[in-house]
Design an enzyme around this catalytic site. Structure first.
Site, short mmCIF file in Angstrom:
data_model
loop_
_atom_site.label_atom_id
_atom_site.label_comp_id
_atom_site.label_asym_id
_atom_site.label_seq_id
_atom_site.Cartn_x
_atom_site.Cartn_y
_atom_site.Cartn_z
N ASP A 1 -29.02 23.31 157.52
CA ASP A 1 -28.94 24.55 156.54
C ASP A 1 -28.12 24.82 156.05
O ASP A 1 -28.00 25.37 155.60
CB ASP A 1 -30.51 25.53 156.85
CG ASP A 1 -29.70 25.91 158.32
OD1 ASP A 1 -28.11 25.62 158.95
OD2 ASP A 1 -30.02 26.72 158.80
N SER A 2 -26.81 24.27 156.68
CA SER A 2 -25.58 24.26 156.62
C SER A 2 -25.28 24.40 154.61
O SER A 2 -24.02 24.24 154.36
CB SER A 2 -24.42 23.50 156.91
OG SER A 2 -24.65 22.57 157.13
N GLU B 1 -32.95 27.73 165.52
CA GLU B 1 -32.02 28.58 166.78
C GLU B 1 -32.78 29.44 167.26
O GLU B 1 -33.58 29.69 167.35
CB GLU B 1 -31.00 28.94 165.37
CG GLU B 1 -29.64 27.83 164.63
CD GLU B 1 -29.18 27.98 163.66
OE1 GLU B 1 -28.26 28.21 163.00
OE2 GLU B 1 -28.76 29.72 163.64
N GLU C 1 -22.97 25.15 169.70
CA GLU C 1 -21.32 25.45 168.85
C GLU C 1 -21.42 26.48 169.44
O GLU C 1 -20.98 27.47 169.63
CB GLU C 1 -22.64 25.73 167.42
CG GLU C 1 -21.58 26.31 167.13
CD GLU C 1 -22.28 26.66 164.97
OE1 GLU C 1 -21.61 26.36 163.79
OE2 GLU C 1 -23.61 25.96 164.84
#
EC number: 2.1.2.11
Length: 284
Positions: A52-53, A123, A191
């Site tokens: 979704d970046s 996430e 991350e």
């Protein structure tokens, strides 16, 4: 002679024990369109992530929050067409797995059916997210987890900053990764966490860890396509490495094209078509 068809990684190929025995970390890269997917598959990466970046690097948003399920499906389809033989993971965007297991299952199944993806990624490790991971995994939808910095909810984490540096944050990150594995995740993205914490998590888990800004001791690494290729000029991100400077090359190429057009140097005879004089004469 044509090269043999690439054999796509299967889910069992991506398990932690096989990685440690082979000694070769997994390579994952993001892709958002057909040409990017072709580049990634031709380079021989193990996994492609439609992240979704894309909200930041393709659609021009300030965050990933505005990205919709329709956006992810649209781009996921293009990537699958460009990389039919690479294990494909598609992000579930913000809001698509937060309203309960039923909604999440419906959205995940849509992604798998409509894009041809092999897995979805989400996430967090809250009880609600873990319930979703558990149900999806039990019903044949492979899930990649994600802990550490979580861009979808970065505001609640104090912004885009390193996680796991203090006692509480480090413990939450470790426990979250373990909980995702127990819920059925086949891999977990780590991350922007300290390298020593990522190493500890990788040692604790029996599923693969994929690092981005998490040091060298993860079971694999992922980079954003645009960061890797230097498509955006400016300061290099600490969690990434620029392997090319395509942003500068693209800008210079377009400027060169513009200069040739304005000087009537393009198109030249080599770029133009001809016709017989007698055909042209009949038009006067």
């Amino acid at each position: 002679m044509a090269s043999p068809a690439r054999v796509k990684r299967s889910l069992p190929d991506l398990t932690h024990p096989e990685l440690t025995s082979s000694g070769a970390p997994l390579v994952m890269v993001t892709a958002y369109d057909y040409p990017g997917a072709r580049h990634a598959e031709a380079a021989g990466v193990d996994l492609i992530l439609v992240g979704d970046s894309l909200g930041n690097v393709v659609l021009g948003y300030d965050s990933t929050a505005p990205v919709t399920l329709a956006d992810m499906i649209h781009h996921g389809k293009a990537v699958r067409r460009g990389a039919p033989n690479t294990f494909l993971v598609v992000d579930l965007p913000f809001g698509t797995y937060h309203a309960g297991v039923t909604d999440a299952m419906r959205h995940a199944v849509r992604v798998i059916q409509e894009t041809g993806a092999d897995a979805v990624k989400m996430e967090g490790s809250t009880p609600e997210v873990l319930d979703v991971v558990r149900v999806l995994s039990r019903n044949g939808v492979p899930v990649m987890g994600h802990v550490g910095l979580m861009p979808q909810t970065a505001a609640a984490q104090g912004g885009l900053r390193v996680q796991g540096k203090d006692d509480d944050s480090a413990r939450r990150t470790l426990e979250g990764a373990v909980a995702l594995q127990e819920a059925g995740a086949f891999a977990v993205v780590l991350e922007a966490i300290p390298a020593r914490l990522a190493r500890l998590i990788s040692e604790r888990l029996s599923v693969a860890t994929i690092g981005i800004g998490a040091g060298v001791h993860c079971d694999g690494q992922v980079l954003v396509y645009h960061d890797l290729l230097g498509l955006y000029e400016g300061e290099e991100k600490k969690i990434a490495k620029r392997y090319a400077d395509l942003g500068r090359e693209a800008r210079e190429a377009i400027a060169h094209y513009a200069a040739e057009v304005r000087a009537r140097e393009f198109p030249s005879k080599d770029n133009s078509f001809v016709m017989k004089d007698e055909v042209l004469d009949k038009l006067y």
